[in-house]
Design a protein around this motif. Sequence first.
Motif: not given
Length: 428
Positions: A184-188, A224-227, A239-244, A247-254
């Motif tokens: 049932g997860a919608k986000e990982i 999908i998010r990642f941190l 950068i390209k992976a996040v842009a294209t 499902k990868v959300m436009p949020h980056i923890e840097l």
Amino acid sequence: MNVADSERLSRALEKLGYNETNSVDDADLIVLNTCVVRQSAEDKALGRLNSLKQLKANNPNLIIALMGCLVGIKGNPALEKRYPWVDAFAAPSDPEAILRAIQEKHTAIFAPLSNVSDDDITGLLREEFGIHAGSLHAVSENLPIVLGCSHACAYCIIPSKRGKERSRDPKRIVEEAKTMVARGAKEIVLLGQIVDRYGLDRNDGVHLAELLKMVNDIDGLERIRFLTSHPNYFTMDMIKAVATLPKVMPHIELPIQAGDDGVLKAMRRGYTNAQYREIIARIRDLMPNVSIGTDIIVGFPGESEAAFEETYKLLADLKLDVAHLARYSPRPGTYSERLLVDDISAEEKMRRFRRLETLQKQVVGDINQRFLGQAVPVLFEGRAKGKWRGRSPHNRLVFVESNEHLLGQVRDVHIDWAGPWSLLGTLA
Ligand code: SAH
């Protein structure tokens, strides 16, 4: 990472036949999962542990287990001596000691261990403990992909507590992600101390950008998010992976940690202020509206007023979406604790912290105005204070009043109010 470890352990325990209680007084097994990244976290963990002792007197069958970074990957004999009434001391991401205590102490009361085959118990003890077990689930699931850390930033205790960097097998990660989605997860949320180093310690050529593609292909998964990422490893491929990847959300923890080059060097971060700005520029070049979060430590040894101003100026210039602020806390055994003097007073650390907090509140308040009047897709994760609570793609908290059952749904929300820490809206 600790939340992920706790969730995985809950599943393993549920599989063994335990049920969650709402109160520690009713529990036969209490696991205190601990963080020691700052002294305040360690104090809190020990305070809580001390408050549990009396429960042992009321319930002789009670197992009290301590888990996580207070114990550490190498174990902590001093702690074991100081707390003889604690039944198990488990390393981070490793529940083995807890399961041993259960086998020893709870077999008479809890039949489940005799129902579970030896294979299952062995399975529960393995690296991916509990992931396929149990029925607990959430809309957004945490999935550790890199365990430990080998970076040795001068101030940081995590590498010594969580051990060296170990990227997990991409096939296993994808399999676990599929299990989560089936449940049932919608986000990982893919987790690592330095998540963008994923795969660099392996030789199958699968790095984070490739792994994101693999997870992006899972049917039924929405987001999908990642941190957390380290600036030195955030490549053009990332950068390209996040842009294209849709499902990868436009949020980056840097995290930058500090704005001054001298402080960055003393912190052993491995980049300069100018290089960090360059990476942000490169990211924004491809994704002008992407959300970027950072971590800052104020009051690192030797941080002069002028050095602090560099951090202030950086946040004022870059206008990042989130800044996780911390006051420097010397941690035993780290490079900065052993070799540098903690020479910034508590009052001064607080003053610097407050100045950044005030600045950031203004910055984010302004940024969030751009969502006003817009429709943003929100994934709903639960309820809070009579409203539905969810997250926008940019990781903003969004609250909505509705009689519909929105849990696990992605719905367009018209934003009616925007503050620095949350947005309010109505279903579009
Ligand atoms: N591995 C991640 C984050 C780990 S801990 C990374 O490198 O970015 C989360 C944050 O805690 C760090 O980013 C840092 O800002 C803060 N932190 C770590 N050690 C600290 C210390 N000794 N004192 C104050 N803050 C600290």
